[in-house]
Design a protein around this motif. Structure first.
Motif, PDB file in Angstrom:
ATOM      1  N   GLN A 118     -22.721   8.626  38.664  1.00 58.18           N
ATOM      2  CA  GLN A 118     -23.278   8.172  37.388  1.00 58.18           C
ATOM      3  C   GLN A 118     -24.398   9.114  36.931  1.00 58.18           C
ATOM      4  N   SER A 119     -25.305   9.433  37.843  1.00 57.53           N
ATOM      5  CA  SER A 119     -26.429  10.287  37.478  1.00 57.53           C
ATOM      6  C   SER A 119     -25.966  11.696  37.127  1.00 57.53           C
ATOM      7  N   TRP A 120     -24.925  12.189  37.836  1.00 57.78           N
ATOM      8  CA  TRP A 120     -24.409  13.518  37.509  1.00 57.78           C
ATOM      9  C   TRP A 120     -23.826  13.525  36.097  1.00 57.78           C
ATOM     10  N   ALA A 121     -23.016  12.529  35.772  1.00 62.08           N
ATOM     11  CA  ALA A 121     -22.400  12.459  34.450  1.00 62.08           C
ATOM     12  C   ALA A 121     -23.467  12.333  33.354  1.00 62.08           C
ATOM     13  N   LEU A 122     -24.494  11.540  33.614  1.00 59.88           N
ATOM     14  CA  LEU A 122     -25.581  11.388  32.645  1.00 59.88           C
ATOM     15  C   LEU A 122     -26.283  12.724  32.411  1.00 59.88           C
ATOM     16  N   ASN A 123     -26.573  13.454  33.494  1.00 60.91           N
ATOM     17  CA  ASN A 123     -27.231  14.746  33.360  1.00 60.91           C
ATOM     18  C   ASN A 123     -26.344  15.756  32.644  1.00 60.91           C
ATOM     19  N   GLU A 124     -25.041  15.744  32.961  1.00 63.00           N
ATOM     20  CA  GLU A 124     -24.114  16.666  32.329  1.00 63.00           C
ATOM     21  C   GLU A 124     -24.059  16.420  30.819  1.00 63.00           C
ATOM     22  N   MET A 125     -24.010  15.149  30.442  1.00 57.04           N
ATOM     23  CA  MET A 125     -24.011  14.806  29.019  1.00 57.04           C
ATOM     24  C   MET A 125     -25.327  15.225  28.368  1.00 57.04           C
ATOM     25  N   ALA A 126     -26.438  14.903  29.040  1.00 62.74           N
ATOM     26  CA  ALA A 126     -27.751  15.197  28.468  1.00 62.74           C
ATOM     27  C   ALA A 126     -27.953  16.697  28.286  1.00 62.74           C
ATOM     28  N   ASN A 127     -27.605  17.492  29.300  1.00 60.36           N
ATOM     29  CA  ASN A 127     -27.756  18.939  29.192  1.00 60.36           C
ATOM     30  C   ASN A 127     -26.887  19.509  28.082  1.00 60.36           C
ATOM     31  N   SER A 128     -25.676  18.975  27.955  1.00 63.64           N
ATOM     32  CA  SER A 128     -24.768  19.462  26.920  1.00 63.64           C
ATOM     33  C   SER A 128     -25.290  19.109  25.532  1.00 63.64           C
ATOM     34  N   TYR A 129     -25.844  17.916  25.386  1.00 66.30           N
ATOM     35  CA  TYR A 129     -26.460  17.544  24.113  1.00 66.30           C
ATOM     36  C   TYR A 129     -27.623  18.485  23.790  1.00 66.30           C
ATOM     37  N   SER A 130     -28.470  18.735  24.788  1.00 60.85           N
ATOM     38  CA  SER A 130     -29.642  19.568  24.566  1.00 60.85           C
ATOM     39  C   SER A 130     -29.247  20.992  24.181  1.00 60.85           C
ATOM     40  N   LEU A 131     -28.268  21.542  24.897  1.00 58.39           N
ATOM     41  CA  LEU A 131     -27.850  22.923  24.656  1.00 58.39           C
ATOM     42  C   LEU A 131     -27.056  23.083  23.366  1.00 58.39           C
ATOM     43  N   SER A 132     -26.544  21.981  22.827  1.00 58.98           N
ATOM     44  CA  SER A 132     -25.811  22.061  21.562  1.00 58.98           C
ATOM     45  C   SER A 132     -26.684  21.662  20.376  1.00 58.98           C
ATOM     46  N   GLY A 133     -27.999  21.577  20.603  1.00 58.76           N
ATOM     47  CA  GLY A 133     -28.914  21.295  19.508  1.00 58.76           C
ATOM     48  C   GLY A 133     -29.049  19.829  19.150  1.00 58.76           C
ATOM     49  N   GLN A 134     -28.678  18.953  20.080  1.00 63.99           N
ATOM     50  CA  GLN A 134     -28.767  17.506  19.832  1.00 63.99           C
ATOM     51  C   GLN A 134     -29.737  16.870  20.831  1.00 63.99           C
ATOM     52  N   SER A 135     -30.915  17.468  20.909  1.00 68.86           N
ATOM     53  CA  SER A 135     -31.882  17.080  21.945  1.00 68.86           C
ATOM     54  C   SER A 135     -32.267  15.615  21.890  1.00 68.86           C
ATOM     55  N   ILE A 136     -32.329  15.047  20.698  1.00 68.54           N
ATOM     56  CA  ILE A 136     -32.768  13.660  20.581  1.00 68.54           C
ATOM     57  C   ILE A 136     -31.812  12.709  21.299  1.00 68.54           C
ATOM     58  N   ARG A 137     -30.544  13.095  21.414  1.00 67.74           N
ATOM     59  CA  ARG A 137     -29.566  12.259  22.118  1.00 67.74           C
ATOM     60  C   ARG A 137     -29.619  12.489  23.614  1.00 67.74           C
ATOM     61  N   ALA A 138     -30.258  13.573  24.029  1.00 70.67           N
ATOM     62  CA  ALA A 138     -30.338  13.885  25.456  1.00 70.67           C
ATOM     63  C   ALA A 138     -31.403  13.051  26.168  1.00 70.67           C
ATOM     64  N   VAL A 139     -32.491  12.731  25.480  1.00 72.75           N
ATOM     65  CA  VAL A 139     -33.644  12.077  26.122  1.00 72.75           C
ATOM     66  C   VAL A 139     -33.279  10.779  26.838  1.00 72.75           C
ATOM     67  N   PRO A 140     -32.620   9.805  26.180  1.00 71.81           N
ATOM     68  CA  PRO A 140     -32.314   8.549  26.893  1.00 71.81           C
ATOM     69  C   PRO A 140     -31.357   8.758  28.069  1.00 71.81           C
ATOM     70  N   LEU A 141     -30.500   9.762  28.003  1.00 78.02           N
ATOM     71  CA  LEU A 141     -29.589  10.029  29.112  1.00 78.02           C
ATOM     72  C   LEU A 141     -30.344  10.609  30.299  1.00 78.02           C
ATOM     73  N   PHE A 142     -31.269  11.536  30.042  1.00 71.15           N
ATOM     74  CA  PHE A 142     -32.118  12.054  31.124  1.00 71.15           C
ATOM     75  C   PHE A 142     -32.922  10.922  31.760  1.00 71.15           C
ATOM     76  N   ARG A 143     -33.413  10.000  30.940  1.00 69.85           N
ATOM     77  CA  ARG A 143     -34.203   8.878  31.472  1.00 69.85           C
ATOM     78  C   ARG A 143     -33.353   7.996  32.392  1.00 69.85           C
ATOM     79  N   MET A 144     -32.126   7.692  31.978  1.00 71.05           N
ATOM     80  CA  MET A 144     -31.255   6.854  32.809  1.00 71.05           C
ATOM     81  C   MET A 144     -30.910   7.543  34.125  1.00 71.05           C
ATOM     82  N   ALA A 145     -30.628   8.849  34.049  1.00 64.46           N
ATOM     83  CA  ALA A 145     -30.301   9.595  35.263  1.00 64.46           C
ATOM     84  C   ALA A 145     -31.487   9.601  36.224  1.00 64.46           C
TER      85      ALA A 145
END
Length: 294
Positions: free
Chosen positions: A219-246
Motif C-alpha cells: 500500500q505504501s509503495w503504491a501511494l509513494n509511486e502515485m505521489a511521485n508521479s503526480y509531483s513529477l508531472s506537475g500535479q504536486s497538490i495531488r501528491a501531498v495527501p498521498l505522501f501523508r498516507m504513505a
C-alpha cells in the motif's frame, strides 16, 4: 472537442448508410440532429442511436471489445468471439467499422474513448471477460528488456496488467506492475501520467483511501509511486495527501528509515507549492529521525 465532433459525424454517417427505410439518403440526418454533446442525458443522442441500431449480437460484440484498454489485434479479439464461425465475426467487425463505431488500422482495431466507455458500461460479466483476456495476455512472450524502445513495446504487459486488475486481482496486478512496468515507465520513459492512469485502478474507493492491497508495505509503495508521479508531472497538490498516507503507514510499522524518506518527499512537494511552514515542520521531523537512526 474536435475529436468528439468528428466521431459524431462519423456515427451519423453510419446511421444514414445503414438506415432500414432510406439507406444512404441524407434526409435521414434530419431525424438525428447533432448537439454539442456527443452523449448525455438526451434520450436520443447520436451515440445511443448508433448503438441501438445494432442487432443484439453486434451490441454484445461491441461491449466485449470495450474490455480492451489498447488497440487490439484480430487474434486477441478472437478470444472473445461470440459467434459460431469466424466469418460471422469478421462480417460483424466490418459492420461496426461501416457504422463508425470501430476503427481499424493495418494490423489493429480500436474504439474511440467515448464509444469504449459507453459500451463497457453495458458489458455484463466483466470479471469473467477480463479473466479470459488476462489468461490470453499472460501467454504472450515477454519482450527482451534490452529491446524495449518505446512505451508501445510495453503494450502487451500493460494489457495484462489492465485485465488482471479488472478481474479483481489487485495484489497480482501490483506485483506485475512492480516487476515489469515500474522501471521502464518511471526511469526510462518518464511516463508519469500513464503510471497514474494505471495505478489509479488500485484505488477503487478513491485516492483519499489506501489502495486495495493486502500488504501494508505494498500500500505504501503504491501511494509513494502515485505521489511521485503526480509531483513529477506537475500535479504536486495531488501528491501531498498521498505522501501523508504513505508516511502514516510507515509510522504505524515503526519504519523510521522510510518515515524519514517520506518526510523528505513531502517537504520537497510542499516547497514547490509554497507551503513553507509545513515544509519546515516536515524537514525538522526528517532531521530528527535521521539523527536518531544515524
Amino acid at each position: 472537442t474536435r475529436r468528439s465532433s468528428d466521431l459524431a459525424l462519423r456515427l451519423l454517417a453510419g446511421v444514414i448508410v445503414k438506415d432500414h427505410r432510406k439507406p444512404r439518403d441524407i434526409a435521414v440526418a434530419g431525424r438525428h440532429p447533432i448537439s454539442k454533446e456527443l452523449i448525455g442525458k438526451a434520450k436520443h443522442h447520436i451515440l445511443q442511436v448508433a448503438y441501438d441500431a445494432l442487432d443484439k449480437p453486434k451490441r454484445d460484440l461491441l461491449n466485449l471489445l470495450a474490455a480492451f484498454r489498447n488497440p487490439m489485434s484480430h487474434d486477441a479479439l478472437a478470444v472473445l468471439n461470440p459467434f459460431a464461425i469466424e466469418e460471422e465475426l469478421d462480417d460483424s467487425l466490418d459492420d461496426l467499422i461501416d457504422r463508425g463505431l470501430l476503427f481499424r488500422s493495418e494490423t489493429h482495431y480500436d474504439l474511440h474513448p467515448v464509444v469504449r466507455q459507453h459500451a463497457y458500461d453495458r458489458l455484463t460479466d466483466k470479471s469473467n471477460v477480463h479473466s479470459r483476456l488476462r489468461d490470453y495476455f499472460a501467454k504472450v512472450p515477454p519482450r527482451d528488456k534490452d529491446k524495449i524502445e518505446s512505451v508501445d513495446d510495453l503494450a502487451p504487459v500493460i494489457e495484462l496488467y489492465h485485465h488482471t486488475l479488472r478481474a479483481g486481482q489487485y495484489d497480482e496486478a501490483c506485483d506485475l506492475f512492480y516487476d515489469r512496468l515500474h522501471n521502464p515507465l518511471y526511469y526510462r520513459f518518464g511516463a508519469y501520467q500513464l503510471i497514474i492512469d494505471l495505478l489509479r485502478g488500485l484505488f477503487p474507493g478513491g485516492e483519499d483511501q489506501p489502495p486495495r492491497l493486502k500488504n501494508e508495505s505494498d500500500q505504501s509503495w503504491a501511494l509513494n509511486e502515485m505521489a511521485n508521479s503526480y509531483s513529477l508531472s506537475g500535479q504536486s497538490i495531488r501528491a501531498v495527501p498521498l505522501f501523508r498516507m504513505a508516511t502514516a503507514i510507515y509510522e504505524k510499522a515503526g519504519d523510521k528509515n522510510n518515515v524519514a524518506s517520506g518526510r523528505s518527499n513531502l517537504a520537497n512537494t510542499q516547497l514547490i507549492l509554497g507551503q513553507f511552514h509545513d515544509a519546515d515542520r516536515s524537514l525538522r521531523k526528517q532531521i530528527e529521525l535521521t539523527r536518531e537512526i544515524q
